[in-house]
Write a protein that holds these residues in place. Structure first.
Motif, PDB file in Angstrom:
ATOM      1  N   PRO A  56      -6.080   4.589  -4.758  1.00 23.16           N
ATOM      2  CA  PRO A  56      -5.255   3.538  -5.355  1.00 23.16           C
ATOM      3  C   PRO A  56      -5.377   3.433  -6.876  1.00 23.16           C
ATOM      4  CG  PRO A  56      -7.109   2.587  -4.161  1.00 23.16           C
ATOM      5  CD  PRO A  56      -7.095   4.049  -3.845  1.00 23.16           C
ATOM      6  N   LYS A  89      -7.864  -2.505   1.494  1.00 18.37           N
ATOM      7  CA  LYS A  89      -6.921  -1.384   1.491  1.00 18.37           C
ATOM      8  C   LYS A  89      -5.936  -1.554   2.634  1.00 18.37           C
ATOM      9  CE  LYS A  89     -10.293   1.640  -0.452  1.00 18.37           C
ATOM     10  NZ  LYS A  89     -11.577   2.059   0.080  1.00 18.37           N
ATOM     11  N   GLY A  96      -1.896   2.789  -6.224  1.00 17.76           N
ATOM     12  CA  GLY A  96      -1.976   1.499  -5.555  1.00 17.76           C
ATOM     13  C   GLY A  96      -0.785   0.596  -5.834  1.00 17.76           C
ATOM     14  N   GLN A 120       4.129   5.460  -1.162  1.00 17.82           N
ATOM     15  CA  GLN A 120       2.756   5.890  -0.864  1.00 17.82           C
ATOM     16  C   GLN A 120       2.746   6.915   0.265  1.00 17.82           C
ATOM     17  OE1 GLN A 120      -0.163   2.863  -0.185  1.00 17.82           O
ATOM     18  NE2 GLN A 120       0.193   1.865  -2.150  1.00 17.82           N
TER      19      GLN A 120
END
Lengths: 235, 375
Positions: free
Chosen positions: A89, B374, A134, A141
């Protein structure tokens, strides 16, 4: 190409994989479908070496790999785009892609050529090149995770839930990209909860339930199978 | 070379005759901060890759000071100051780097890979026992040791032997103790390693303080050398982390260990390299603070200075190299200013006051980000 035979995996007292066997041949798209906790990810993680099987064998092109560590397995040509994307990230998109090529022994220019090629396939990543990964959206992503996995020039690409949490039109895009990657000669092992889409794309499929392979067949047969339709295709 | 030192000397001359005392204090505060930074970086790097506080790190710094001491007073005693300084710091760096790597391989890695917790669980118990039952009396009997380099060799060999023997012993006695809490086990092991190093140090070098300095070093130039050297070393470290392939691998491992392994990064080797880097910098810090600046030292400095450097790392935001540097400079300055004020008795307490204040306002440190889950 890939052969998994009678693999057992335990997490403490939990028996996560029970005598799982499967095979993937060169050039195929094979999918693993099943509910949450059925053992799909555990199967992939034991192939890539993140989880060590208690018993059983895994071989790639005839060489046993179940005792090798994850970083060695990548070098043999197996790459994984993990569940939840797992991009780095705090690093830029560009750095993420560079890390994808970490296992390769090649010149810097070769790596940057490959990165340019990834930007060509995924133009959105080019736009975000200097941004920390991130800060990307879920779909971006996911593209980064796939592109990063391709940077090692794998012969077998394992994708763990690439459509998870994506908007329907993005799911279409991702599946089209997977098809394109396969057409370029990369064998694909695809783990999906979206069984319908996955079976339409794949040549063959394995159905997992509570850690066991309960069914495997060609995709068309599985799509036509009543039990599969009831359990996984929402009919 | 003498030209450079005369330039430095004149620079210091100008600085030290600057109108305000404040200027001089600031300079020596930054210098102290530089030394703290060299130690703090090691704590923060290791925390970054393992989420683990390596409490033995301060004692590695202590060993660096002793390697420097023997370089200056024995091995290169008759060499020129430049040879003394350069060979001394290089040996301190190499010796400590190897020590850091050695500790990681023998004490921490087996725990991480879950081979057998018996490998390391009881380090601290053993070590404490060892001090009370044996070392206490032994040390009391010979509190003054001559400064002979053979003690460094004695130290190295006895430390290695202790580590290997204890490990074997525990494998035999307790072949399969199941760890109940891996993080706690790692922490206790680190404390045990710290005690072991400190006690072996005391047994080998004696408990009395030592003082030495690179030959003919100018008292007013010394702080500037320390300052310049710590800036250069910290900058080199930042360059390695930011711009090299191994640095990128270190960052990858600290952000996501599994994903890093999937990239083909040998995570254990990267962790080892991180220990190597951190310990090497601590060794440099030991040499600079004690052999260049001539600060008196004994085998306890690992705890006292190490603890302050650890606080500096937490203060700046542990896990971040820039945080460790900022925290260390802040601590160095605060300590120096306090020491020169009417509150000079509280010089050593100020670190903790700042820590409490910062953690109340920003629990993750000055540059630390709040923990992100996360997705």
């Amino acid at each position: 190409m890939l052969k998994v035979s009678n693999v057992n995996v335990y997490y403490g007292a939990i028996h996560a994989l029970v005598n799982v066997s499967l095979e993937v041949s060169e050039g195929e798209i094979v999918t693993l479908i099943g509910a949450n906790g059925a053992g799909k990810s555990s199967t992939i993680r034991s192939i890539s070496g993140l989880v060590k099987p208690a018993s059983g064998e895994i071989s790639f092109n005839g060489n046993p790999i179940h005792r090798s560590s994850a970083h060695e397995i990548v070098r043999l040509g197996i790459s994984q785009s993990p569940e939840g994307r797992r991009v780095f990230p705090a690093m830029t998109v560009h750095e993420n892609l560079k890390l994808g090529a970490y296992s390769r022994k090649c010149s810097k220019s070769e790596v940057s050529n490959d990165i340019e090629e990834m930007y060509h396939t995924f133009p959105r990543l080019k736009e975000r090149e200097k941004q920390p990964a991130g800060t990307l959206s879920g779909g971006e992503q996911q593209m980064l995770a796939i592109a990063r996995a391709l940077m090692s020039r794998p012969r077998l690409l394992m994708l763990d839930e690439p459509s998870l949490g994506l908007a329907p039109f993005l799911v279409q895009t991702i599946f089209r990209i997977i098809k394109d990657i396969n057409l370029k000669g990369v064998t694909i092992l695809l783990v999906e909860q979206n069984a319908n889409q996955a079976l339409k794309l794949a040549n063959r499929g394995y159905v997992l339930e509570t850690g066991e392979v309960i069914l495997h067949d060609s995709s068309s047969e599985l799509l036509a199978n009543d039990a599969v339709r009831k359990a996984y295709l929402g009919d | 070379m003498s030209h450079i030192s005369s330039v430095l000397a004149s620079l210091v001359h100008v600085l030290s005759h600057a109108p305000s005392v404040f200027w001089r204090l600031t300079l020596s505060g930054i210098e102290l901060g530089g030394v703290y930074a060299l130690i703090a970086i090691g704590y923060t790097l290791v925390y970054g890759v393992l989420q683990f506080i390596n409490f033995a790190h301060g004692d590695v710094y202590m060993v660096g000071a002793y390697i420097g001491f023997f370089s200056v007073t024995v091995w290169f005693a008759s060499s020129s100051p430049w040879i003394q300084g350069i060979c001394g710091i290089v040996l301190s760096i190499i010796g400590c780097a190897l020590l850091g790597l050695f500790i990681e391989r023998l004490a921490y890695r087996p725990l991480r890979n879950g081979l057998s917790s018996a490998d390391a669980v009881p380090w601290s118990i053993i070590s404490a026992f060892y001090v009370d039952a044996f070392l206490g009396k032994y040390l009391a009997a010979r509190s003054v040791l001559p400064a002979v380099a053979i003690y460094l060799i004695v130290f190295a060999i006895s430390f290695a032997v202790m580590l290997v023997v204890l490990k074997k012993l525990f494998r035999m006695l307790a072949p399969r103790i199941k760890p109940t809490n891996d993080r706690l086990t790692a922490l206790i092991t680190a404390i045990g390693m710290s005690l072991l190093l400190e006690n072996q140090g005391a047994a080998s070098f004696g408990v009395s303080p030592h003082i030495a300095q690179v030959k003919g070093i100018n008292q007013s130039v010394a702080p500037l050398i320390v300052l310049v050297a710590s800036v250069v070393l910290a900058a080199a470290l930042v360059f390695v982390i930011k711009a090299t392939s191994i640095g990128r691998a270190i960052r990858a491992v600290s952000q996501d260990k599994d994903a890093a392994a999937l990239m083909g990064i040998p995570t254990d080797k990267v962790v080892g390299f991180t220990f190597l880097l951190g310990a090497g910098l601590a060794g440099a810090g030991g040499f600079l603070n004690h052999m260049v600046d001539g600060v008196q030292f004994d085998t306890n400095i690992g705890i006292t200075l190490g603890l302050k450097a650890f606080i500096a790392a937490v203060l700046g935001g542990i896990g971040r190299v820039d945080g460790a540097i900022v925290g260390a400079l802040l601590m160095g300055l605060a300590e120096t200013y306090t020491g020169a004020s009417i509150f000079s008795d509280f010089k050593n307490a100020v670190a903790f006051v700042i820590l409490i204040a910062v953690l109340l306002l920003r629990p993750s440190g000055i540059l630390g980000k709040t923990a992100q889950e996360k997705v």
